[in-house]
Write an enzyme that holds these catalytic residues in place. Structure first.
Site, PDB file in Angstrom:
ATOM      1  N   GLU A  75      -5.306  37.927  52.803  1.00  0.00           N
ATOM      2  CA  GLU A  75      -6.632  37.792  53.408  1.00  0.00           C
ATOM      3  C   GLU A  75      -6.762  36.542  54.272  1.00  0.00           C
ATOM      4  O   GLU A  75      -7.880  36.107  54.568  1.00  0.00           O
ATOM      5  CB  GLU A  75      -7.703  37.763  52.309  1.00  0.00           C
ATOM      6  N   HIS A  94     -12.871  33.747  47.558  1.00  0.00           N
ATOM      7  CA  HIS A  94     -13.023  35.211  47.558  1.00  0.00           C
ATOM      8  C   HIS A  94     -12.660  35.748  46.192  1.00  0.00           C
ATOM      9  O   HIS A  94     -11.597  35.414  45.638  1.00  0.00           O
ATOM     10  CB  HIS A  94     -12.120  35.837  48.618  1.00  0.00           C
ATOM     11  N   HIS A  96     -13.247  39.340  43.274  1.00  0.00           N
ATOM     12  CA  HIS A  96     -13.657  40.725  43.036  1.00  0.00           C
ATOM     13  C   HIS A  96     -14.543  40.768  41.793  1.00  0.00           C
ATOM     14  O   HIS A  96     -14.380  41.636  40.935  1.00  0.00           O
ATOM     15  CB  HIS A  96     -12.440  41.631  42.848  1.00  0.00           C
ATOM     16  N   TYR A 115     -35.341  33.042  43.453  1.00  0.00           N
ATOM     17  CA  TYR A 115     -35.278  31.969  44.449  1.00  0.00           C
ATOM     18  C   TYR A 115     -33.874  31.395  44.631  1.00  0.00           C
ATOM     19  O   TYR A 115     -33.544  30.826  45.675  1.00  0.00           O
ATOM     20  CB  TYR A 115     -36.262  30.850  44.103  1.00  0.00           C
ATOM     21  N   HIS A 157     -15.201  46.218  48.283  1.00  0.00           N
ATOM     22  CA  HIS A 157     -14.164  45.191  48.203  1.00  0.00           C
ATOM     23  C   HIS A 157     -14.530  44.057  47.247  1.00  0.00           C
ATOM     24  O   HIS A 157     -13.958  43.948  46.173  1.00  0.00           O
ATOM     25  CB  HIS A 157     -13.905  44.643  49.616  1.00  0.00           C
ATOM     26  N   TYR A 210     -32.032  20.015  47.346  1.00  0.00           N
ATOM     27  CA  TYR A 210     -31.947  20.415  45.937  1.00  0.00           C
ATOM     28  C   TYR A 210     -30.628  19.962  45.320  1.00  0.00           C
ATOM     29  O   TYR A 210     -29.551  20.173  45.894  1.00  0.00           O
ATOM     30  CB  TYR A 210     -32.077  21.930  45.820  1.00  0.00           C
TER      31      TYR A 210
END
Length: 225
Positions: A75, A94, A96, A115, A157, A210
């Site tokens: 990827e 990334h 799954h 939120y 994916h 935040y």
């Protein structure tokens, strides 16, 4: 390999292992990259995380070339293209993860059900259209889905989370999975109510500061430790 690069390579490996410990990934399905030098560092393809050493992490240039015999993640294209398109982001995670991938299979975006969606940079977490893994088409779809965002789903994916550092990108991936879980729990009861655009705009403004401490406070904590 200098000290800075060694630290990043080690941090990347630890984050790969953390993905599995946190339950947001299984095996070697996920991958991680971080901006470094004239390109980026990325996890290799097919090597179990508990077997990784700093030398296994692949240093890729923006033109997709690299040195050595260890192959990068399949990827690498979307990692490269995200980092090239987004100078505000330095790391890409990334996975799954189960619930985020389930929402992605349905081809849905995650709406403003909570939120905390603002942690991904906008009022929704979009779902990029399907394209085969490792392809330029997928990279193009992901870059588009991430416009103005720090996370997106990929149809059929998984999920991508990106941020200023590996730890923050990993934390965002966990948050996206939690939001996807909440969304999936709501769906059997019908489409859930969502926060309005005005309510999300207020939250997004508050999220600009935040969880941030002043440098003076952080310095004091370090001295105390």
């Amino acid at each position: 390999m200098n000290d800075e690069e060694l630290v990043l390579r080690t941090e990347l490996i630890e984050a790969c292992r953390s993905m599995n410990r946190l339950g947001i990934n299984k095996g070697t399905a996920g991958n991680i990259s971080v901006r470094y030098g004239d390109g980026f560092l990325i996890s290799p393809t097919g090597i179990p995380y508990d077997k990784l050493t700093p030398e296994h992490v692949v240093a890729m240039r923006w033109d997709a070339t690299f040195d050595g015999d260890v192959l990068p993640s399949s990827e690498w294209r979307f990692h490269r293209d995200i980092l090239k398109a987004r100078p505000d982001l330095n790391a890409v995670v990334h996975t799954h993860s189960t619930f985020a991938t389930t929402v992605a299979i349905l081809g849905k975006e995650i709406p403003a059900i909570h939120y905390a969606i603002a942690s991904a940079g906008g009022p929704t977490i979009r779902c990029a259209p399907y394209a085969v893994f490792g392809s330029q088409a997928l990279a193009d779809n992901v870059v588009t889905a991430l416009e103005g965002r720090r996370a997106c789903l990929m149809a059929h994916h998984g999920v991508i989370a990106a941020h200023v550092s590996i730890p923050r990108a990993l934390a965002l991936a966990v948050t996206v999975e939690e939001l996807a879980h909440q969304y999936m729990l709501c769906l059997p009861l019908g489409e859930p109510p969502v926060l309005s655009d005005a309510e999300m705009a207020e939250v997004l403004e508050k999220f600009k500061t935040y969880g941030q401490q002043s440098p003076k406070t952080i310095s004091g904590l370090r001295k105390a430790s």
